[in-house]
Design an enzyme around this catalytic site. Structure first.
Site, short mmCIF file in Angstrom:
data_model
loop_
_atom_site.label_atom_id
_atom_site.label_comp_id
_atom_site.label_asym_id
_atom_site.label_seq_id
_atom_site.Cartn_x
_atom_site.Cartn_y
_atom_site.Cartn_z
CG ASP A 93 -0.89 8.84 4.07
OD1 ASP A 93 -0.37 7.71 4.11
OD2 ASP A 93 -0.75 9.69 4.98
N GLY A 94 -0.38 6.28 1.51
CA GLY A 94 0.83 5.78 0.83
C GLY A 94 2.13 6.31 1.41
CG ASP B 83 -0.07 -8.80 6.50
OD1 ASP B 83 -0.80 -9.46 7.24
OD2 ASP B 83 0.25 -7.62 6.74
CG ASN B 84 3.61 -7.50 8.80
OD1 ASN B 84 3.51 -6.98 7.69
ND2 ASN B 84 3.03 -6.99 9.87
NE ARG C 127 5.24 -7.83 2.20
CZ ARG C 127 5.47 -6.96 3.18
NH1 ARG C 127 4.94 -7.15 4.36
NH2 ARG C 127 6.19 -5.90 2.97
N GLY D 77 0.81 -1.22 0.00
CA GLY D 77 0.00 0.00 0.00
C GLY D 77 0.84 1.27 0.00
NE ARG D 78 3.12 2.04 5.30
CZ ARG D 78 3.29 2.46 6.53
NH1 ARG D 78 3.62 3.72 6.75
NH2 ARG D 78 3.14 1.64 7.53
CG ASP E 106 6.29 -5.01 6.84
OD1 ASP E 106 7.15 -4.56 6.06
OD2 ASP E 106 5.09 -5.15 6.51
P1 AMP Z 1 1.49 -2.78 8.29
O1 AMP Z 1 0.66 -2.77 9.54
O2 AMP Z 1 2.47 -1.63 8.20
O3 AMP Z 1 2.16 -4.09 8.05
O4 AMP Z 1 0.49 -2.52 7.10
C1 AMP Z 1 -0.62 -3.32 6.80
C2 AMP Z 1 -1.10 -2.99 5.43
O5 AMP Z 1 -1.54 -1.64 5.37
C3 AMP Z 1 -0.06 -3.15 4.35
O6 AMP Z 1 -0.69 -3.67 3.23
C4 AMP Z 1 0.41 -1.73 4.13
O7 AMP Z 1 0.92 -1.55 2.84
C5 AMP Z 1 -0.84 -0.94 4.36
N1 AMP Z 1 -0.56 0.42 4.84
C6 AMP Z 1 -0.16 0.79 6.08
N2 AMP Z 1 0.00 2.12 6.15
C7 AMP Z 1 -0.32 2.62 4.94
C8 AMP Z 1 -0.36 3.93 4.38
N3 AMP Z 1 -0.05 5.00 5.09
N4 AMP Z 1 -0.72 4.05 3.11
C9 AMP Z 1 -1.05 2.97 2.38
N5 AMP Z 1 -1.04 1.72 2.84
C10 AMP Z 1 -0.68 1.54 4.10
MG MG Z 2 3.13 -5.02 6.83
#
Ligand code: AMP
Ligand code: MG
Length: 502
Positions: free
Chosen positions: A133-134, A260-261, A191, A100-101, A270
């Site tokens: 917001d990516g 996913d991590n 992953r 997502g980012r 992550d």
């Molecule tokens: P995380 O908890 O960081 O492992 O993120 C879980 C999911 O949310 C993953 O698919 C990330 O890419 C997405 N994600 C987290 N924060 C953002 C962000 N600010 N913008 C876009 N995607 C996000």
């Molecule tokens: Mg993640």
């Protein structure tokens, strides 16, 4: 024309040539997605040693390279891609997540001969951003940047961090913060959740090409074999088991052990609300968003096992065309986890105690020591580090380590048994201390240390990032001028809250 559009490559920038091997899997795995430029990117830190290893040191100082590390310019010859995946988050299946980012910006062969993928985290929205917001904030980017290298220096498999770029661009979280981009480097970023995505979408024909890519690039020893999926999955399950043992041995809590991590290469991946434990609490929960304590310290090995079962579920169609037989094979693979974990964990604990041999009574000895630390909330890293000062040739009270302990009667009784155990293998104190100091880190990336670097950076000074970067790169060495970085946190900094917000 904006500042970034105007920037073109200085002819002196001579980047390594890229290959498109993961990208060649195509759009259904990872479509091309451009990064979104950030205003006024500034290189806040650069991992020179890693750049040298990969062969990127010559270009590091150039403005165009900073622009690439910010996502403001693409790597010549490589259109960025963002992959789709799914995952079990806190036990519940989420059918679509994805980068997502994150953007993969290059696949290359390093000067070291290894395969490297470079991925920007925080480079803007992708089709998988799901209304977010990516972006990544400076705070969490500093945490990821430093943790990657701290873990690497501890000898724990992990994704690496090549650069940290900051920008004044606002990013809204609980408060308004500023944006940053970390360039992560790893052999690959696939992953468990990548396989889960296609499995639960019933697009089982997509599993084989992805697995063959992973095997071909990262497990070539299994490529071409009829039982390659089984061999690869067995290896992943064993690597994951060993990784969990390595986390336990340094008191590392990941915080968000969603599937996913989890990396199919067995890498720590992550870094969000992770924590290296200060005071030892077997049930420590480092992530304040983890209300149920699903990912508490003492549950990590079990969760690692459960995550492996999810990966095996998602890869059943690769194991046999007959569902029942596939389940049987998967169960057989999963059975490798407990012994691999126990073997690794026993080896690590006995090494931390400085024992050369492993004996039947050792688990009891280590468990008693851990329970003394747990009951007295002793500092995990300091207690193990100081244990090397216990002498086996005298009954003098052990200097240093006793200061960490609350229940001295229990500890002195334990020390008596520990000394007897050391004598039983004719341990030499000096040799043992050297061995122990090579496995019990003096310096770990404690939360309050990172927090100080973050607060300084938020005020516009970046020196503490470099100080910590250098510190955690030599975790086992005495660094007399850095003594205060080995201390437990002051009372005011004991309960810094970290959450999923990043
Ligand atoms: P995380 O908890 O960081 O492992 O993120 C879980 C999911 O949310 C993953 O698919 C990330 O890419 C997405 N994600 C987290 N924060 C953002 C962000 N600010 N913008 C876009 N995607 C996000
Ligand atoms: Mg993640």
């Amino acid at each position: 024309m904006s500042a970034f559009e105007a920037m073109t490559f200085a002819p002196a920038v001579d980047l390594l040539p890229v290959t498109r091997r993961y990208a060649a899997l195509g759009d259904s795995y990872a479509p091309q997605v451009p990064t979104t430029p950030l205003p006024e990117p500034r290189l806040l830190h650069f991992n020179t040693a890693l750049a040298q290893q990969i062969g990127l040191d010559a270009v590091a100082g150039q403005a165009a390279f900073t622009a690439i590390m910010a996502g403001n310019l693409p790597w010549p010859g490589y259109a960025p891609i963002s992959s789709v995946y799914a995952g079990h988050q806190f036990g519940s299946f989420v059918p679509q997540l994805g980068d997502g980012r994150a953007h993969l910006i290059a696949e290359l062969q390093g000067r070291d001969g290894a395969r490297w993928e470079l991925q920007l985290k925080g480079g803007g929205q992708t089709p998988w951003s799901r209304f977010a917001d990516g972006r990544a904030v400076l705070r969490s980017s500093i945490r990821e940047y430093l943790a990657s290298e701290a873990m690497h220096a501890l000898g724990i498999p992990t994704t690496r961090a090549l650069s940290l770029v900051g920008s004044p661009q606002d990013v809204v979280r609980e408060t308004i913060e500023t944006a940053a981009v970390v360039c992560r480097a790893a052999p690959g970023f696939v992953r468990f959740g990548h396989f889960e995505y296609f499995y639960y979408q019933d697009r089982h024909d997509k599993l084989g090409p992805l697995a063959d890519h992973v095997i071909g690039e990262h497990f070539p020893q299994f490529a071409g074999r009829a039982d390659r999926y089984q061999a690869w999955l067995t290896e992943v399950i064993e690597r994951t088991a060993r990784l969990m043992a390595q986390w336990q041995a340094v008191g590392f809590c990941h915080g968000v052990m969603n599937t996913d991590n989890f990396s199919v290469l067995g890498l720590t991946l992550d870094y969000g609300p992770y924590g290296f434990m200060d005071a030892f609490d077997a049930h420590h929960i480092c992530n304040h968003s983890d209300e149920g304590g699903r990912y508490a310290y003492d549950r990590q090995p079990q969760i690692g096992h459960w995550n492996c079962s999810r990966l095996l579920q998602a890869t059943l169609p690769l194991l046999s065309e007959q569902p029942e037989q596939a389940v049987e094979i998967a169960n057989g693979i999963l059975e490798h986890y407990p012994p691999a974990y126990t073997r690794a964990m026993t080896g690590l604990w006995t090494a931390k105690l400085g024992l050369r041999e492993t004996r039947e009574e050792d688990p009891e000895l280590i468990n008693r020591f851990l329970s003394i630390l747990h009951l007295g909330h002793s500092d995990f890293s300091r207690s193990f580090r100081h244990l090397s000062r216990v002498r086996s040739d005298t009954d003098e009270p052990a200097h240093g380590v006793r200061d960490e302990i609350a229940d001295l009667a229990a500890f002195d009784a334990w020390t008596g048994d520990y000394r007897a155990r050391l004598r039983a293998e004719s341990s030499n104190d000096a040799e043992r201390a050297a061995r122990m100091n090579a496995v019990n880190p003096k310096y770990v990336l404690r939360n309050h240390l990172v927090q100080a670097a973050i607060e300084q950076a938020q005020g516009g000074s970046y020196g503490e990032i470099d100080t910590l970067f250098k510190l955690v790169n030599r975790p086992f060495e005495e660094q007399p001028e850095m003594e205060r970085y080995a201390e437990e946190p002051p009372p005011s900094a004991k309960h810094i809250e970290v959450s999923c917000s990043s």
